[in-house]
Structures are given as structure tokens and as C-alpha cells.
Design an enzyme around this catalytic site. Sequence first.
Site, short mmCIF file in Angstrom:
data_model
loop_
_atom_site.label_atom_id
_atom_site.label_comp_id
_atom_site.label_asym_id
_atom_site.label_seq_id
_atom_site.Cartn_x
_atom_site.Cartn_y
_atom_site.Cartn_z
N CYS A 28 0.92 -1.10 0.16
CA CYS A 28 -0.11 -0.02 0.04
C CYS A 28 0.72 1.30 0.10
O CYS A 28 1.64 1.38 0.90
CB CYS A 28 -0.87 -0.07 0.96
SG CYS A 28 -1.88 1.45 1.45
N TYR A 47 -5.21 4.49 -9.69
CA TYR A 47 -6.29 3.70 -9.16
C TYR A 47 -7.58 4.01 -9.98
O TYR A 47 -8.27 3.11 -10.24
CB TYR A 47 -6.57 3.78 -7.62
CG TYR A 47 -5.46 3.12 -6.77
CD1 TYR A 47 -5.75 1.78 -6.23
CD2 TYR A 47 -4.34 3.74 -6.56
CE1 TYR A 47 -4.87 1.45 -5.42
CE2 TYR A 47 -3.33 3.35 -5.73
CZ TYR A 47 -3.61 1.97 -5.20
OH TYR A 47 -2.72 1.20 -4.23
N ARG A 51 -14.75 0.57 5.30
CA ARG A 51 -13.45 -0.46 4.92
C ARG A 51 -12.53 -0.28 5.97
O ARG A 51 -12.24 0.59 6.50
CB ARG A 51 -13.16 -0.01 3.71
CG ARG A 51 -14.10 -0.28 2.56
CD ARG A 51 -13.51 0.46 1.31
NE ARG A 51 -12.54 0.05 0.51
CZ ARG A 51 -12.46 -1.28 -0.36
NH1 ARG A 51 -13.67 -1.87 -0.62
NH2 ARG A 51 -11.51 -1.69 -0.76
N ALA A 52 -11.83 -1.50 6.17
CA ALA A 52 -10.73 -1.59 6.98
C ALA A 52 -9.55 -1.50 6.26
O ALA A 52 -9.21 -2.36 5.68
CB ALA A 52 -10.69 -3.03 8.07
N THR A 53 -8.92 -0.16 6.49
CA THR A 53 -7.64 0.11 5.40
C THR A 53 -6.53 0.24 6.40
O THR A 53 -6.49 0.39 7.62
CB THR A 53 -8.21 1.40 4.80
OG1 THR A 53 -8.29 2.42 5.54
CG2 THR A 53 -9.28 1.45 3.85
N GLU A 101 -5.73 7.61 8.44
CA GLU A 101 -5.55 8.66 7.29
C GLU A 101 -4.14 8.85 7.33
O GLU A 101 -3.53 9.59 8.18
CB GLU A 101 -6.32 9.92 7.76
CG GLU A 101 -5.98 11.08 6.50
CD GLU A 101 -6.11 10.41 5.23
OE1 GLU A 101 -4.98 10.46 4.48
OE2 GLU A 101 -7.24 10.04 4.86
N SER A 102 -3.45 8.37 6.20
CA SER A 102 -2.24 8.67 6.15
C SER A 102 -1.69 9.88 5.78
O SER A 102 -0.55 10.42 6.71
CB SER A 102 -1.43 7.73 4.73
OG SER A 102 -2.24 8.50 3.59
#
Length: 315
Positions: free
Chosen positions: A63, A194, A129-131, A147-148
Site C-alpha cells: 500500500c 487507481y 472499509r478496514a484500511t 488517514e495516512s
Amino acid sequence: MLVKGVWQENWQPVQAKDEQGRFIRQTSTFRNWITPDGSPGPTGRGGFKAEAGRYHLYVAYICPWASRTLMVRQLKGLQELISVSVVNPQLTEQGWQFGGFPGADEDHLSGARYLHELYTRADPQVSGRATVPVLWDKQSGTIVNNESADIVRMLNGAFSQLVDEGPDLYPQALAAEIDALSQVIYSDLNNGVYQAGFASSQQAYDEAYAKVFAQLDALEGRLADGRRYLFGEALTESDIRLFVTLVRFDAAYHGLFKCNRNTLRDMPALHAYMHRILALEGIADTVNIDHIKAGYYSIKALNPSGIVPVGPGVI
């Protein structure tokens, strides 16, 4: 997908789409911040003070969003302060799973099998969603933030009283310019690949493809004057945002996501720039080509056979 804390359906790569078939990314669920004194950050509630050994990162090498948090952890010298678990790169019907792949970790903190279990521990009624990435507070047993972009900012500054290492990735003198460039990199390139790969109409794909290569061309031109990084000699947050897409481009986005006008190797300024960042101390440890290929090529919607290409073997 979690609905009120219950896993409802098999994992799907397309989170949402509009009427024209454009891929739409989900917004993050947990937005608290670690701060030097535990006061509230720009969003969320307080109580998350910067302390050594208190926090843990859950990441996936596949990721790009998770990998940029790993990069900042390395650049800022936070390896001893913040521990890390790497999930299995091969996405299952229940999303990210722990263990079962070389270089993937079991969840030694709480014994979870799937990442979504951590989401329901943090909020039994959570939906979405599990991110990755997930920034976890060991002390209170909850998710601080997933949140990155937020995590990158807090790792850059929140722990400075505990360890004073590495570059300031968001200097105030460049803040407005970093914000502006980072937004374009995100919309046209980070998320653009994406949108090309997960487009469900020709129109949506064509639009995304055009954005990706227009942005790559612009960045190639920007770096052609010999500057070391996007803003000159200083490495910033924008460079990290760009690097994580570039380093995956030839291995995944060029073929699997149909961003195939050319490879990154065909863009000499960007290719050299990517390798300059890769050569920085600790950065190569955040990149795992085997995880990247195994992860992307496990997406059944794009690669039903599950065959993983032999090359490239190295970045």
C-alpha cells in the site's frame, strides 16, 4: 466492508463509483491526532500524548498510503518509539490478514486474524472499509488515526521533544506550496493510477490515463533542471507522496492498472529521482517488491488467474 461492526461482504477493490464509472475513494474513519502534550489536534479529540513505546503502526508494503508513514518513521528516527506490524500482502475475502506470507507479521498485540477486527475493537459500531495504515494506541486499545496524510504530519512533528532527527518535511515557509503540489500529485497520480486501474467505463479510464501521464510529464519537466527534490535541495512531504507511486509504477501500475504509455525507466529525471530517495538511509527497508507484486496481482477483479509476474525482481 463493515456495517455497524459486522463484516458484511467479500472484499472488493472498488469502493464506490459515479455514474460515469469513475472510481471514488472512501474517506478515513478515525481522525484523532498525537500531539506533544495530548491536546486535541486539527481534528478529533485529545488524550493522545506523544510517548515512547505507546503507539503502533499497522501497515502493508503493497500500500502506497501505508508506506509513506513507514518512510516518515524512518526519516524522523522513530523506529524505537513506534513499533510496526506488516500485514499479508494478499487480500482475502475479509480484507487484510495477519501472517501467512514471508515478511508478514502475526498480530502480537491483540491476536487479531484480520485487520477489520481492530476496527471493531476501536468502535463496535463502525461502518466502512478496514484500511491501512492504522495508528494504534496500545495504552487505550484503540485506533488513533487511519488517514495516512494525518499520520505523516503527526510523525513529522509530534515527537520532536523525544527525538530530534531527520528533515522537517513540512516547513512553514513552504507549507502553502507543499499543500498545492501535494493535492495535484494526489488527484492526478497517487489516486489517478487507481482511477485508471479500477475504471468501469472507457471514458473514466481515458480521463484517468490522461491525468496520470500529464502529471508525470509535468514532474519530469520540473526535475529536468537538475534539482535534487521537488522543492530544490530539501526533502519534503510532497517528495514522499510522489515516491510511493513511482516506486510501484513499473511493477504494478504500468501493466495491471493499464498505465502503459511508457515505463518509469523511460523518464530519466523521474527515474533518477526515485533512486535518489530510495538510496536515503532506511528507505529501502520500506519497499518490498515481493509484497508489492503479490499484493496487487492478488486482486481478482484485475487478475482472475492470480498469476504473479516474474519481473521486475528489483526496483
